[in-house]
Design an enzyme around this catalytic site. Structure first.
Site, PDB file in Angstrom:
ATOM      1  CE1 TYR A   1       0.162   1.801   4.302  1.00  5.98           C
ATOM      2  CE2 TYR A   1       1.132  -0.073   4.599  1.00  5.98           C
ATOM      3  CZ  TYR A   1       0.779   1.156   4.787  1.00  5.98           C
ATOM      4  OH  TYR A   1       1.448   1.387   6.102  1.00  5.98           O
TER       5      TYR A   1
ATOM      6  NE  ARG B   1       7.017   4.026   0.404  1.00  6.12           N
ATOM      7  CZ  ARG B   1       6.823   4.882   1.460  1.00  6.12           C
ATOM      8  NH1 ARG B   1       7.604   5.122   2.274  1.00  6.12           N
ATOM      9  NH2 ARG B   1       5.777   5.365   1.509  1.00  6.12           N
TER      10      ARG B   1
ATOM     11  NE  ARG C   1      -5.776 -19.742   4.181  1.00  2.00           N
ATOM     12  CZ  ARG C   1      -4.973 -20.422   4.865  1.00  2.00           C
ATOM     13  NH1 ARG C   1      -4.682 -21.701   4.217  1.00  2.00           N
ATOM     14  NH2 ARG C   1      -4.083 -20.022   5.803  1.00  2.00           N
TER      15      ARG C   1
ATOM     16  CE  LYS D   1       3.288   2.840   3.120  1.00  3.68           C
ATOM     17  NZ  LYS D   1       3.845   3.332   4.537  1.00  3.68           N
TER      18      LYS D   1
ATOM     19  CD  GLU E   1      10.216   1.546  10.497  1.00  2.43           C
ATOM     20  OE1 GLU E   1      10.494   2.316   9.670  1.00  2.43           O
ATOM     21  OE2 GLU E   1       9.994   0.499  10.261  1.00  2.43           O
TER      22      GLU E   1
ATOM     23  CG  LEU F   1       8.371   2.420   5.024  1.00  2.76           C
ATOM     24  CD1 LEU F   1       8.178   1.289   4.069  1.00  2.76           C
ATOM     25  CD2 LEU F   1       7.080   3.150   5.184  1.00  2.76           C
TER      26      LEU F   1
END
Length: 284
Positions: free
Chosen positions: A33, A52, A100, A148, A180, A204
């Site tokens: 995301y 990114r 799945r 991310k 972070e 990140l």
């Protein structure tokens, strides 16, 4: 009036937006995301977020659902139809829907979802005038924090730990040093030097981080990229965090210890002003 959201090629009222129960983002957290800020109806650092996003997709061998130009137009259309002046656009790409299985499916089409969050006065957040307080907790996330992904359960747990402690956020600590914040990059300032952890798989690669460090260098500020401890942070002159939604946010207390006078310091305050000014000029 409900928001208009984007789901796999369609602009829909939010109550009509649906994703398959077999989507791997739902079943496996197999998705990535981005969050892009909107100020004055324009996108902040969109190119950085798009770059990114592509890196995250590449690291997970996931197909891009559209081109960067198409993605820009979707962002702009959502800003227009939802009449967003200040706020955020959340984007999520998953590997798509498939039976799945732990192995990646070979024929799934990636899912793309975007929605807006209006936040009037986003750049004028009064919290920036007083700063935030943080606690430290163990960092037990997986080892690829540079991607991310939508695996956000532990950051959510850390946010809740901070809330229960009566503070604003948490800094994550691994092997004795800060990695972070829960959803942001962390910095301290000592004797005029800005200190923040170097890029690696452990943190990140913040888009706001990159811009702030560039502006700091242009302003002749000294930057040192290295790890630091909580004790070192508590002894710092000031501290701050950066993220797409908080920009540059001063930190005034760490694990109960006030930094300096317990008020936002001059470096963080100046960097916030520079960042917002420069980003508004470059907004698209």
């Amino acid at each position: 009036m409900s928001r208009t959201v984007y789901v796999n090629g369609e602009y829909l009222p939010e109550e009509d937006a649906k994703i398959s129960v077999f989507d791997r983002g739902f079943l496996m957290a197999d998705g990535v995301y981005e969050v892009t800020s909107v100020l004055d109806g324009k996108l902040i650092d969109f190119a950085g977020h798009a770059k990114r996003l592509q890196r995250s997709l590449d690291e997970l061998e996931m197909a891009a659902p559209c081109t960067a130009d198409e993605l820009l137009e979707i962002h702009r259309q959502l800003v227009r139809v939802n009449e967003v002046e200040d706020g955020l656009i959340y984007l999520q790409v998953t590997r798509g829907a498939a039976d799945r299985d732990f192995a990646y499916p070979e024929d799934a089409e990636p899912s793309l979802v975007l929605f807006t969050q209006a936040k009037p006065g986003l750049a004028d957040n009064p919290v920036a005038k007083k700063g935030i307080k943080v606690i430290s907790i163990d960092d037990i996330r997986w080892g690829r924090r540079d991607i991310k992904t939508v695996q956000l359960l532990y950051p959510s747990m850390a946010k809740m730990a901070a809330k229960k402690a009566g503070v604003d956020d948490a800094w994550l600590v691994e092997d004795g040093v800060v990695t972070e914040g829960t959803s942001n990059n962390a910095y301290i300032v000592k004797d005029g030097r800005i200190i923040t952890r170097q890029l690696s798989n452990d943190i990140l690669h913040g888009i706001t981080r990159a811009a702030v460090l560039r502006f700091a260098a242009e302003a002749q500020m000294k930057v040192e990229e290295r790890a630091f401890t909580i004790a070192e942070a508590q002894d710092a002159d000031e501290a701050f965090i950066t993220s797409a939604s908080s920009f540059v946010m001063p930190v005034v207390e760490i694990d109960g210890a006030a930094l300096g006078a317990g008020t936002p310091g001059p470096v963080a305050t100046r960097l916030r002003d520079i960042y917002l000014d420069e980003m508004r000029k470059a907004a698209v």
